[in-house]
Design an enzyme around this catalytic site. Structure first.
Site, PDB file in Angstrom:
ATOM      1  N   ILE A  36       2.911   6.772   4.079  1.00 55.30           N
ATOM      2  CA  ILE A  36       1.436   7.030   4.284  1.00 55.30           C
ATOM      3  C   ILE A  36       0.733   7.271   2.860  1.00 55.30           C
ATOM      4  O   ILE A  36       1.273   7.968   1.970  1.00 55.30           O
ATOM      5  CB  ILE A  36       1.596   8.651   4.874  1.00 55.30           C
ATOM      6  CG1 ILE A  36       2.398   8.559   6.218  1.00 55.30           C
ATOM      7  CG2 ILE A  36       0.146   9.093   5.191  1.00 55.30           C
ATOM      8  CD1 ILE A  36       1.950   7.829   7.348  1.00 55.30           C
ATOM      9  N   TYR A  37      -0.157   6.403   2.519  1.00 54.47           N
ATOM     10  CA  TYR A  37      -1.171   6.608   1.443  1.00 54.47           C
ATOM     11  C   TYR A  37      -2.121   7.531   1.424  1.00 54.47           C
ATOM     12  O   TYR A  37      -2.757   7.787   2.529  1.00 54.47           O
ATOM     13  CB  TYR A  37      -1.614   5.243   1.035  1.00 54.47           C
ATOM     14  CG  TYR A  37      -0.629   4.250   0.741  1.00 54.47           C
ATOM     15  CD1 TYR A  37      -0.120   4.089  -0.738  1.00 54.47           C
ATOM     16  CD2 TYR A  37       0.231   3.452   1.623  1.00 54.47           C
ATOM     17  CE1 TYR A  37       0.778   3.274  -1.077  1.00 54.47           C
ATOM     18  CE2 TYR A  37       1.203   2.665   1.298  1.00 54.47           C
ATOM     19  CZ  TYR A  37       1.547   2.455  -0.091  1.00 54.47           C
ATOM     20  OH  TYR A  37       2.453   1.612  -0.691  1.00 54.47           O
ATOM     21  N   PHE A  38      -2.633   8.023   0.377  1.00 55.80           N
ATOM     22  CA  PHE A  38      -3.713   9.228   0.186  1.00 55.80           C
ATOM     23  C   PHE A  38      -4.492   8.689  -0.904  1.00 55.80           C
ATOM     24  O   PHE A  38      -3.992   7.945  -1.786  1.00 55.80           O
ATOM     25  CB  PHE A  38      -2.933  10.579  -0.176  1.00 55.80           C
ATOM     26  CG  PHE A  38      -2.196  11.181   1.031  1.00 55.80           C
ATOM     27  CD1 PHE A  38      -2.773  12.067   1.812  1.00 55.80           C
ATOM     28  CD2 PHE A  38      -0.851  10.791   1.254  1.00 55.80           C
ATOM     29  CE1 PHE A  38      -2.207  12.433   2.747  1.00 55.80           C
ATOM     30  CE2 PHE A  38      -0.029  11.252   2.273  1.00 55.80           C
ATOM     31  CZ  PHE A  38      -0.873  12.251   3.166  1.00 55.80           C
ATOM     32  N   VAL A 106      -5.369   7.588   3.876  1.00 55.01           N
ATOM     33  CA  VAL A 106      -5.913   6.199   3.758  1.00 55.01           C
ATOM     34  C   VAL A 106      -5.448   5.511   4.851  1.00 55.01           C
ATOM     35  O   VAL A 106      -6.163   5.009   5.829  1.00 55.01           O
ATOM     36  CB  VAL A 106      -5.710   5.368   2.418  1.00 55.01           C
ATOM     37  CG1 VAL A 106      -6.210   4.196   2.417  1.00 55.01           C
ATOM     38  CG2 VAL A 106      -6.322   6.219   1.590  1.00 55.01           C
TER      39      VAL A 106
END
Length: 180
Positions: A36-38, A106
């Protein structure tokens, strides 16, 4: 730690598995990964070439969760960059903390990854949801170490495996973002 990593698109997993077996690479593990990208509320990581993610890995009944920060790429031929990673207990709580601090989620990147060991290389065959087959070869070095020799050896190994093109410096996140 400096992660010297090169990624290339490959034709298929079956042929590459045979090539890896022929050179004596050993299968080490197979796992599912969800990243899980931020993005930061201060700078746009897409512009600064950084990454912040929560990675959950599952292998058999085992689950591990990590926060990973990746710094900007430090050369023009590979994905060599600083990487800092720590283990955490709960991805949802961590995601909640990030979002309360203004970080925005994102995208999730999901893949099945088969790892191989060959000499001091870690090789992975990556079946990423939404993308063609890829292979990554990497070596981890201490901070401040000269990475150019390691990078050359990675490209030599790719060549030994019959891969001389299809190299990709962008992340799986960036490749998926281009598609969707």
């Amino acid at each position: 730690m400096i992660e010297v990593e090169v990624k290339a698109k490959i034709e298929n997993f079956q042929d590459m598995e045979k090539k890896l077996e022929n050179i004596g690479a050993l299968k080490s593990k197979k796992e599912f990964q969800e990243d899980i990208y931020f993005n930061s509320p201060i700078v746009d990581f897409a512009n600064t070439d950084e990454a912040l993610r929560i990675r959950t890995t599952r292998e058999n009944e085992s689950e591990n969760i990590f926060i990973t920060y990746k710094g900007p790429k430090i050369d023009s031929k590979s994905k060599t960059r600083e990487e800092i990673e720590i283990a955490i207990e709960d991805s949802e709580k961590c995601s909640g903390i990030f979002q309360h601090l203004g970080f925005s989620m994102v995208r999730a990147v999901r893949k099945n990854r088969q790892y191989y060991k060959y000499e001091n290389f870690e090789i992975s065959l990556d079946d990423v949801e939404g993308l063609d087959p890829y292979m990554e070869i990497e070596i981890a070095l201490d901070d401040g170490a000269d990475y150019s020799d390691a990078q050359d050896k990675i490209f030599e190994l790719f060549s030994k495996l019959g891969v001389d093109d299809g190299f990709e410096r962008t992340s799986y996140l960036e490749l998926l973002e281009k598609l969707y």
